[in-house]
Structures are given as C-alpha cells and as structure tokens.
Design a protein around this motif. Structure first.
Motif, short mmCIF file in Angstrom:
data_model
loop_
_atom_site.label_atom_id
_atom_site.label_comp_id
_atom_site.label_asym_id
_atom_site.label_seq_id
_atom_site.Cartn_x
_atom_site.Cartn_y
_atom_site.Cartn_z
N THR A 65 -40.34 -113.37 8.96
CA THR A 65 -40.54 -114.64 9.66
C THR A 65 -40.33 -114.47 11.16
O THR A 65 -41.12 -114.97 11.97
N ALA A 66 -39.25 -113.77 11.53
CA ALA A 66 -38.96 -113.56 12.95
C ALA A 66 -40.08 -112.77 13.62
O ALA A 66 -40.48 -113.08 14.76
N ILE A 67 -40.61 -111.77 12.93
CA ILE A 67 -41.71 -110.97 13.49
C ILE A 67 -42.93 -111.83 13.72
O ILE A 67 -43.56 -111.80 14.79
N PHE A 68 -43.29 -112.65 12.73
CA PHE A 68 -44.54 -113.41 12.81
C PHE A 68 -44.43 -114.66 13.66
O PHE A 68 -45.45 -115.23 14.05
N LEU A 69 -43.21 -115.08 13.98
CA LEU A 69 -43.05 -116.18 14.92
C LEU A 69 -43.12 -115.71 16.37
O LEU A 69 -43.17 -116.54 17.27
N THR A 70 -43.12 -114.40 16.56
CA THR A 70 -43.10 -113.87 17.93
C THR A 70 -44.34 -113.03 18.23
O THR A 70 -45.17 -113.42 19.06
N VAL A 71 -44.48 -111.89 17.58
CA VAL A 71 -45.52 -110.92 17.97
C VAL A 71 -46.94 -111.50 17.88
O VAL A 71 -47.65 -111.57 18.91
N PRO A 72 -47.42 -111.93 16.70
CA PRO A 72 -48.81 -112.42 16.66
C PRO A 72 -49.01 -113.70 17.44
O PRO A 72 -50.09 -113.92 18.00
N VAL A 73 -47.99 -114.56 17.49
CA VAL A 73 -48.12 -115.81 18.23
C VAL A 73 -48.27 -115.54 19.73
O VAL A 73 -49.14 -116.12 20.40
N CYS A 74 -47.45 -114.65 20.27
CA CYS A 74 -47.54 -114.30 21.70
C CYS A 74 -48.87 -113.63 22.02
O CYS A 74 -49.53 -113.96 23.02
N LEU A 75 -49.29 -112.68 21.16
CA LEU A 75 -50.58 -112.03 21.37
C LEU A 75 -51.71 -113.05 21.36
O LEU A 75 -52.62 -113.01 22.21
N ALA A 76 -51.66 -113.97 20.40
CA ALA A 76 -52.73 -114.96 20.26
C ALA A 76 -52.76 -115.92 21.45
O ALA A 76 -53.84 -116.28 21.94
N LEU A 77 -51.60 -116.34 21.93
CA LEU A 77 -51.55 -117.27 23.06
C LEU A 77 -52.13 -116.63 24.32
O LEU A 77 -52.92 -117.26 25.04
N VAL A 151 -49.71 -104.25 9.55
CA VAL A 151 -51.01 -104.46 8.89
C VAL A 151 -51.36 -105.94 8.89
O VAL A 151 -52.49 -106.33 9.23
N ASP A 152 -50.41 -106.78 8.51
CA ASP A 152 -50.67 -108.21 8.44
C ASP A 152 -50.87 -108.83 9.82
O ASP A 152 -51.66 -109.76 9.98
N ILE A 153 -50.16 -108.32 10.83
CA ILE A 153 -50.37 -108.81 12.19
C ILE A 153 -51.81 -108.55 12.63
O ILE A 153 -52.46 -109.43 13.22
N TRP A 154 -52.31 -107.35 12.36
CA TRP A 154 -53.70 -107.02 12.69
C TRP A 154 -54.66 -107.98 12.00
O TRP A 154 -55.69 -108.37 12.56
N HIS A 155 -54.34 -108.37 10.79
CA HIS A 155 -55.18 -109.25 10.00
C HIS A 155 -55.07 -110.71 10.45
O HIS A 155 -56.01 -111.50 10.23
N TRP A 156 -53.97 -111.09 11.09
CA TRP A 156 -53.63 -112.50 11.27
C TRP A 156 -53.78 -113.00 12.70
O TRP A 156 -54.19 -114.14 12.93
N TRP A 157 -53.47 -112.14 13.70
CA TRP A 157 -53.33 -112.67 15.05
C TRP A 157 -54.64 -113.18 15.62
O TRP A 157 -54.65 -114.14 16.41
N GLY A 158 -55.78 -112.60 15.25
CA GLY A 158 -57.07 -113.06 15.76
C GLY A 158 -57.37 -114.48 15.32
O GLY A 158 -57.95 -115.28 16.09
N PHE A 159 -57.00 -114.82 14.09
CA PHE A 159 -57.17 -116.19 13.61
C PHE A 159 -56.37 -117.16 14.46
O PHE A 159 -56.86 -118.22 14.87
N LEU A 160 -55.11 -116.79 14.75
CA LEU A 160 -54.28 -117.64 15.61
C LEU A 160 -54.91 -117.81 16.98
O LEU A 160 -54.90 -118.91 17.55
N ALA A 161 -55.44 -116.73 17.53
CA ALA A 161 -56.04 -116.79 18.85
C ALA A 161 -57.21 -117.77 18.88
O ALA A 161 -57.36 -118.55 19.84
N VAL A 162 -58.03 -117.75 17.85
CA VAL A 162 -59.18 -118.67 17.78
C VAL A 162 -58.70 -120.12 17.67
O VAL A 162 -59.25 -121.03 18.31
N VAL A 163 -57.66 -120.35 16.87
CA VAL A 163 -57.10 -121.70 16.73
C VAL A 163 -56.55 -122.19 18.07
O VAL A 163 -56.81 -123.33 18.50
N PHE A 164 -55.76 -121.34 18.74
CA PHE A 164 -55.19 -121.73 20.03
C PHE A 164 -56.26 -121.95 21.08
O PHE A 164 -56.16 -122.86 21.92
N LEU A 165 -57.31 -121.12 21.07
CA LEU A 165 -58.39 -121.30 22.03
C LEU A 165 -59.09 -122.64 21.80
O LEU A 165 -59.42 -123.34 22.77
N SER A 166 -59.32 -122.99 20.56
CA SER A 166 -59.95 -124.28 20.25
C SER A 166 -59.11 -125.43 20.78
O SER A 166 -59.64 -126.42 21.31
#
Length: 282
Positions: A65-77, A151-166
């Motif tokens: 949880t701590a990893i996914f609240l930080t790394v992919p979210v920051c990358l996506a933002l 592995v999951d970050i690679w799979h997940w962060w792009g989706f977050l980026a698209v959501v945040f961009l929208s």
C-alpha cells in the motif's frame, strides 16, 4: 424509477451481498469445503492471529500500500502535468503509457519473469554477463515483494496518468494562463494549480489504491505464489492457500474478513472526506 434500478440491485445482492454474508458466516465455522461445517466461534480468528505467516502477509500488504500510494501516483501526476503542457505529444504518449494496462496480467507476469528477472534469459542474465553480480530478486524472500510490485507499477501507473490528465484538462484554461502570466514555472503550476484542481480525483484514486492494495492477488500469485518462504505473501494469497491447499475454508474466510475491514475503513474515510467537502462548499 425503482423498476429501472431493480435489476442492478438484484445483481449486486446476488453477486456481492450474498457471498459477503456467506463468507462472514464461514469465518465462524470449521469447514474443509466438502464436509459438514462445525461451529468454531472465534477459533479461526484466534488461530489466524497466532500464525506468524498472517502477520507477515499483513505487513506485506501495508508495504504494498505504501509503495502504490507513492511511486505510481507521483509518476502519474508528473507525467499527466507534462502531457498537459505538451498537447502535440499527448495522444502518442498516452497510447504508449496506457499500453501495459491492456496487456493481460498473466502475460505481463510471465514477460517480467522470463525477460527481466530470469538469471538465465532475462536482463539480469545480461547484466551478470557484463560484470554485474545480480541474483534473481524473485528468489530472494527480502526482495521478492518489491520485484512483484515493480511489475504491477509498470502495469498500473499509465492508467493513473491518463485519469489524472483527464482531470487536469477540466481545470479552467484561464486559471492556468493566469498562473503562467504571473511567472509560475512548471513545478509552481503543478503544486498550486494542477494538484488543487484535481483534488477530488486524486483523493478517489488514493482511496481506491488502498482498497486494491489490500485485495492484490493476481501478480503475486502468477509471479511468486507468495514465496519464496512467504516473502511476498499477502492476505489474498494467505486466504487462497488456506482455502484451496490446506482445506481450511474457515480461516480463509477470516482472512477475507480482515481484507474487507481495511476496504471498509478506506471507504469510510472517502465518505467522510466527501461529506466534509460538501459541508465546506455550502
């Protein structure tokens, strides 16, 4: 109006509510999934709390949880803000970063196993051939969880980026232009305009990330099955192993109840934030 909502309500009752009640009930019985259930009271929870593997799995869920609240979210933002500032590259880059999301989880897991982490055929093998000394992280109890998370970050962060961009594209262009005229650079614009402008979306995605982090199963089961030596065990694989390999449905249901508890807590926090925002806006 109720007639239109009735089919959806019936589906939710049959698919969500009834299984949830049955799972909660099973947590208080000793049952191997085949024979007659026997009342156990709180024994399943007591046995689970006395199991060190359970605490290891719970700790891994918190780490995940701590990893996914930080790394992919920051990358996506950061990526979303960069794409907002570069409209010409937006469509191409969006397609590229969203591509991992549409690849099946099983395929993604096998790709990373064979082409990245494998000491015989992957990038790890190539690095070892060129002077590095790197072991397979999936075979290390202390690193396996982080390897699967990558592995999951690679799979997940792009989706977050698209959501945040929208969400960022809904911010008034006048507000962005005013900040630029005042001399705001990228990071100032990011901090004082874009982040506040997408706060409802950001809050929702953070809450969903917490819920999904306590339900994580696919990548861990496919890549490591919770191993080695329970190094990447989480509550979902703990429950799966007890239900289907050890024939202890009661303790699996107890673990599922703990998973649901964290999901309910995250949902309660989100509802509280929504109520607070509504109260402040009025």
């Amino acid at each position: 109006m109720w007639l239109f909502a009735l089919p959806a309500l019936l589906i939710n009752v049959c698919i969500i509510l009834v299984p949830a009640v049955l799972t909660f009930t099973a947590a208080f019985f000793m049952w191997d999934g085949v024979g007659k259930p026997a009342w156990a009271g709180l024994a399943n929870f007591q046995n689970m709390f006395a199991d060190p593997v359970f605490w290891s799995a719970l700790t891994n869920n918190f780490i995940w949880t701590a990893i996914f609240l930080t790394v992919p979210v920051c990358l996506a933002l950061v990526m979303a803000a960069a794409l907002l500032m570069a409209p010409k590259a937006r469509i191409v880059v969006q397609s590229i970063i969203f591509l991992p999301r549409i690849i099946a989880v099983a395929v993604t897991g096998r790709i990373f196993q064979g082409m990245i982490f494998s000491p015989a055929t992957g990038v790890v093998a190539w690095l070892n051939e060129h002077g590095f000394s790197i072991s397979d992280p999936l075979a290390d109890p202390d690193r396996s969880l982080y390897a699967v998370a990558a592995v999951d970050i690679w799979h997940w962060w792009g989706f977050l980026a698209v959501v945040f961009l929208s969400a960022m594209r809904q911010i008034s262009i006048d507000q962005i232009e005013a900040a630029r005229l005042d001399g705001a650079g990228f990071f100032a614009l990011f901090r004082y305009v874009l982040i506040p402008g997408i706060r409802p979306t950001l809050t929702l995605m953070l809450i969903l990330t917490v819920i999904w982090s306590f339900q994580v199963f696919e990548f861990i089961f496919i890549v490591t099955r919770g191993g080695p030596a329970y190094g990447s065990e989480v509550l979902a694989t703990f429950a799966y192993r007890h239900a289907f390999f050890e024939g202890d449905v009661g303790q699996a249901a107890a673990a599922a109840c703990v998973m649901s508890l964290f999901g309910l807590c995250a949902t309660a926090v989100y509802l509280w934030l929504q109520i607070t925002d509504d109260a402040q806006s009025t």
